[in-house]
Design a protein around this motif. Structure first.
Motif, PDB file in Angstrom:
ATOM      1  N   MET A  80       0.901  -1.185  -0.026  1.00 48.01           N
ATOM      2  CA  MET A  80      -0.006   0.092   0.024  1.00 48.01           C
ATOM      3  C   MET A  80       0.835   1.268   0.074  1.00 48.01           C
ATOM      4  N   MET A  81       0.325   2.364   0.436  1.00 42.55           N
ATOM      5  CA  MET A  81       1.148   3.568   0.133  1.00 42.55           C
ATOM      6  C   MET A  81       1.957   4.053   1.365  1.00 42.55           C
ATOM      7  N   ASN A  82       3.116   4.360   1.096  1.00 37.98           N
ATOM      8  CA  ASN A  82       4.232   4.817   2.071  1.00 37.98           C
ATOM      9  C   ASN A  82       4.366   3.906   3.148  1.00 37.98           C
ATOM     10  N   ASN A  83       4.119   2.702   3.030  1.00 35.36           N
ATOM     11  CA  ASN A  83       4.129   1.646   4.148  1.00 35.36           C
ATOM     12  C   ASN A  83       5.551   0.700   4.049  1.00 35.36           C
ATOM     13  N   PRO A  84       6.359   1.046   4.440  1.00 30.61           N
ATOM     14  CA  PRO A  84       7.550   0.031   4.703  1.00 30.61           C
ATOM     15  C   PRO A  84       7.665  -1.019   5.652  1.00 30.61           C
ATOM     16  N   ASN A  85       6.572  -0.965   6.504  1.00 25.46           N
ATOM     17  CA  ASN A  85       6.170  -1.708   7.635  1.00 25.46           C
ATOM     18  C   ASN A  85       4.735  -2.230   7.596  1.00 25.46           C
ATOM     19  N   PRO A  86       4.685  -3.433   8.007  1.00 28.30           N
ATOM     20  CA  PRO A  86       3.313  -4.075   8.024  1.00 28.30           C
ATOM     21  C   PRO A  86       2.561  -3.221   9.267  1.00 28.30           C
ATOM     22  N   ILE A  87       1.161  -3.183   9.167  1.00 28.20           N
ATOM     23  CA  ILE A  87       0.489  -2.369  10.023  1.00 28.20           C
ATOM     24  C   ILE A  87       0.689  -2.728  11.350  1.00 28.20           C
ATOM     25  N   SER A  88       0.793  -4.069  11.696  1.00 28.11           N
ATOM     26  CA  SER A  88       0.960  -4.727  12.827  1.00 28.11           C
ATOM     27  C   SER A  88       2.008  -3.886  13.759  1.00 28.11           C
ATOM     28  N   THR A  89       3.077  -3.291  13.072  1.00 22.06           N
ATOM     29  CA  THR A  89       4.123  -2.689  13.906  1.00 22.06           C
ATOM     30  C   THR A  89       3.605  -1.367  14.526  1.00 22.06           C
ATOM     31  N   TYR A  90       2.366  -0.833  14.087  1.00 23.27           N
ATOM     32  CA  TYR A  90       1.919   0.327  14.592  1.00 23.27           C
ATOM     33  C   TYR A  90       0.707  -0.094  15.681  1.00 23.27           C
ATOM     34  N   LEU A  91       0.191  -1.195  15.808  1.00 22.12           N
ATOM     35  CA  LEU A  91      -0.893  -1.511  16.583  1.00 22.12           C
ATOM     36  C   LEU A  91      -0.512  -1.872  18.140  1.00 22.12           C
ATOM     37  N   VAL A  92      -0.031  -0.854  18.734  1.00 18.44           N
ATOM     38  CA  VAL A  92       0.494  -0.666  19.911  1.00 18.44           C
ATOM     39  C   VAL A  92       0.054   0.381  20.644  1.00 18.44           C
ATOM     40  N   PRO A  93       0.027   0.317  21.871  1.00 16.95           N
ATOM     41  CA  PRO A  93      -0.513   1.344  22.787  1.00 16.95           C
ATOM     42  C   PRO A  93       0.379   2.611  22.695  1.00 16.95           C
ATOM     43  N   GLY A  94      -0.303   3.864  22.613  1.00 13.80           N
ATOM     44  CA  GLY A  94       0.220   5.009  22.516  1.00 13.80           C
ATOM     45  C   GLY A  94       0.278   5.483  21.110  1.00 13.80           C
ATOM     46  N   LYS A  95       0.304   4.876  20.250  1.00 20.42           N
ATOM     47  CA  LYS A  95       0.351   5.230  18.548  1.00 20.42           C
ATOM     48  C   LYS A  95      -0.945   6.083  18.462  1.00 20.42           C
ATOM     49  N   ARG A  96      -0.818   6.971  17.621  1.00 23.26           N
ATOM     50  CA  ARG A  96      -1.896   7.608  17.200  1.00 23.26           C
ATOM     51  C   ARG A  96      -2.440   7.339  15.776  1.00 23.26           C
ATOM     52  N   VAL A  97      -3.672   7.082  15.645  1.00 22.13           N
ATOM     53  CA  VAL A  97      -4.023   6.624  14.207  1.00 22.13           C
ATOM     54  C   VAL A  97      -5.413   7.526  13.951  1.00 22.13           C
ATOM     55  N   HIS A  98      -5.564   7.824  12.712  1.00 25.95           N
ATOM     56  CA  HIS A  98      -6.400   8.819  12.202  1.00 25.95           C
ATOM     57  C   HIS A  98      -7.331   7.839  11.014  1.00 25.95           C
ATOM     58  N   LEU A  99      -8.732   7.652  11.537  1.00 28.94           N
ATOM     59  CA  LEU A  99      -9.353   6.704  10.694  1.00 28.94           C
ATOM     60  C   LEU A  99     -10.146   7.715   9.773  1.00 28.94           C
ATOM     61  N   LEU A 104      -4.663   2.446  21.753  1.00 25.30           N
ATOM     62  CA  LEU A 104      -3.912   3.625  20.764  1.00 25.30           C
ATOM     63  C   LEU A 104      -4.992   4.619  21.065  1.00 25.30           C
ATOM     64  N   LEU A 105      -4.168   5.979  20.620  1.00 22.71           N
ATOM     65  CA  LEU A 105      -5.048   7.057  20.599  1.00 22.71           C
ATOM     66  C   LEU A 105      -5.704   7.171  19.310  1.00 22.71           C
ATOM     67  N   VAL A 106      -7.244   7.212  19.459  1.00 27.28           N
ATOM     68  CA  VAL A 106      -7.981   7.176  18.156  1.00 27.28           C
ATOM     69  C   VAL A 106      -8.624   8.695  17.692  1.00 27.28           C
ATOM     70  N   GLN A 107      -8.277   9.115  16.516  1.00 25.70           N
ATOM     71  CA  GLN A 107      -9.233  10.193  16.128  1.00 25.70           C
ATOM     72  C   GLN A 107      -9.705   9.857  14.555  1.00 25.70           C
ATOM     73  N   GLY A 108     -10.772  10.686  14.003  1.00 26.02           N
ATOM     74  CA  GLY A 108     -11.090  10.443  12.852  1.00 26.02           C
ATOM     75  C   GLY A 108     -11.897  11.474  12.051  1.00 26.02           C
ATOM     76  N   SER A 109     -12.207  11.308  10.898  1.00 23.77           N
ATOM     77  CA  SER A 109     -13.159  12.234  10.069  1.00 23.77           C
ATOM     78  C   SER A 109     -14.179  11.481   9.548  1.00 23.77           C
TER      79      SER A 109
END
Length: 460
Positions: A1-20, A40-45
């Motif tokens: 996918m776009m801009n993704n050198p790492n699998p998404i699992s590396t970001y699914l850890v406490p403290g990471k901020r995700v925008h949905l 995780l810290l969750v925000q979105g639009s």
């Protein structure tokens, strides 16, 4: 996918901020809550305000209305729905800033890899109902499953739950090949028909997608498939995985015996390879729901769930939200709401409704997406003719722009006696003038047609 050198699992850890992006969607909202529960810290639009958006805000999740690159803030990564395209300003903004962008299905896929049993329910129709039935069965078995459903299940008071057992149950959609990011150990294929033709080329293209989905199952897993559906059987042809079939009209591993109607609803024995597994009394109508129940029972059987849990779970199932959901009574007419938005779903709904003994079947239908309406136009016309009275709301755009110049007024011109209403207020008023004692009124569609029924009841 776009801009993704790492699998998404590396970001699914406490403290990471995700925008949905598209956080108010039926599978994005539960994803937001699950990720929040993981720390995780969750925000979105989302494009519009809604009850779902207000619910998320009530949980402390900030939601911006409208899409703007500034909404990204200092997020670590972005998750988008399949309906959000690369041109979306938040996606473009993330790419420009080097923020990785993942698909919703990739997030669910990463989550399900933590479960020994991943039960993924797919098909053109019936996914929400069958996933809900599976949830009832596994809850009755005290398996404490994690669940993601594309609708609200009264048992859960939501469309999801986070359990602590070894099973995750997910409704799995083929649109944009989303389910190919999943890791099923049991893949259920209910049916394969023409749909989502804004993405797929034709039925053969759809069948190839389901074939790839079936091949995701490990050698020790199972593909549960509807023997009565030609598209489903064509899709699994040549799949080198254990197949377990269910059906009513063709030889199958799981079938129904002694099928009869008790007080208008199906009652039958579930047979597994000729042996009685469970006795089921459903509280939802229609032959299509017998097949859905057989699919759920098949999934339960291959995962070692006892027949007693199938009996208890299905006995307690009264339907998922917006799946033939009783909404109330107006002027002696019973009002139901249903999510049907494909001709085959309309056929199942209306043939069931006509057999229920009401004086008239009155349908207020809202087509869903311009491309689906255009590609399946003649089929919509024929199925809607099954109703006694047809009221047509304008097409619900969803993710599309009307580049085809099509309208529900075009359907109206081809359905004798039908009425076209340009707004939901006009639909509600037309229903108010039409409703008579003994009628069955159905508000039908995957958009916001249910609001017309709610407006009608408020006037009562």
């Amino acid at each position: 996918m776009m801009n993704n050198p790492n699998p998404i699992s590396t970001y699914l850890v406490p403290g990471k901020r995700v925008h949905l992006v598209g956080i108010g969607g039926v599978s994005m909202c539960p994803l937001a809550e699950v990720l929040r529960g993981m720390g995780l810290l969750v925000q979105g639009s989302d494009m519009t305000d809604s009850d779902t958006v207000e619910h998320l805000r009530g949980l402390g999740i900030p939601v911006a209305i409208g899409h703007n690159a500034e909404n990204l803030g200092d997020c670590d990564f972005v998750v988008r729905t399949a309906a959000v395209h690369d041109s979306n300003p938040e996606i473009a903004g993330a790419v420009a800033r080097g923020i990785p962008v993942y698909e919703r299905a990739q997030a669910w896929g990463a989550i399900m890899r933590h479960y020994p049993n991943a039960l993924c329910v797919s098909g053109t129709h019936g996914k929400t109902t069958t996933t809900s039935m599976c949830t009832h069965i596994f809850m009755a078995a005290q398996a404490d499953p994690t669940v993601m459903i594309g609708g609200t299940l009264p048992l859960l008071h939501a469309g999801y739950r986070v359990g602590h057992g070894d099973t995750i149950i997910l409704e799995s959609c083929e649109y944009c090949n989303s389910f190919l990011s999943f890791f099923p150990t049991v893949a259920v294929i209910l049916n394969v028909e023409e749909d989502h033709l804004d993405f797929f080329k034709d039925l053969a293209d759809i069948e190839r997608s389901f074939h790839r989905f079936a091949e995701l199952v490990p050698a020790a897993g199972h593909v549960v498939v509807n023997a009565d559906n030609p598209g489903a059987m064509d899709a699994v042809a040549g799949v080198d995985r254990p197949l377990f079939t269910f059906g009513l009209d063709h030889p199958a591993d799981c079938t129904a015996a002694n099928l009869r109607e008790a007080d208008g609803v199906p009652d039958f024995d579930v047979l597994i390879r000729g042996e009685k597994y469970a006795h089921v009394t459903l509280h939802v109508y229609g032959r299509h729901n017998v097949l859905n129940a057989l699919a759920a029972a098949s999934a339960a059987w291959v995962l070692g769930i006892p027949g007693s849990a199938v009996e208890a779970g299905l006995s307690a199932f009264t339907g998922a939200g917006r799946r033939f959901e009783h909404k109330g009574t107006f002027n002696g007419a019973e009002l139901y709401d249903d999510y049907a938005h494909h001709p085959d779903e309309l056929h199942a709904l209306l043939t069931t409704a006509r057999a229920m003994g009401y004086r008239r079947v009155v349908v207020a239908f809202q087509p869903h997406t311009y491309t689906r309406t255009a590609k399946l136009f003649d089929q919509f016309v024929e199925e809607l003719k099954l109703a006694d009275v047809v009221i047509l709301a304008e097409i619900y755009a969803a993710r599309e722009q009307n580049t085809l110049g099509i309208s529900s007024a075009d359907l109206c011109r081809n359905i004798p006696g039908s009425v076209y209403c340009s707004t939901l207020d006009k639909v509600a008023e037309q229903l108010r003038q039409t409703a008579q004692p003994g009628d069955l009124i159905l508000t039908v569609g995957a958009g916001d047609i249910y609001r017309a029924g709610e407006k009608l009841l408020k006037k009562d």
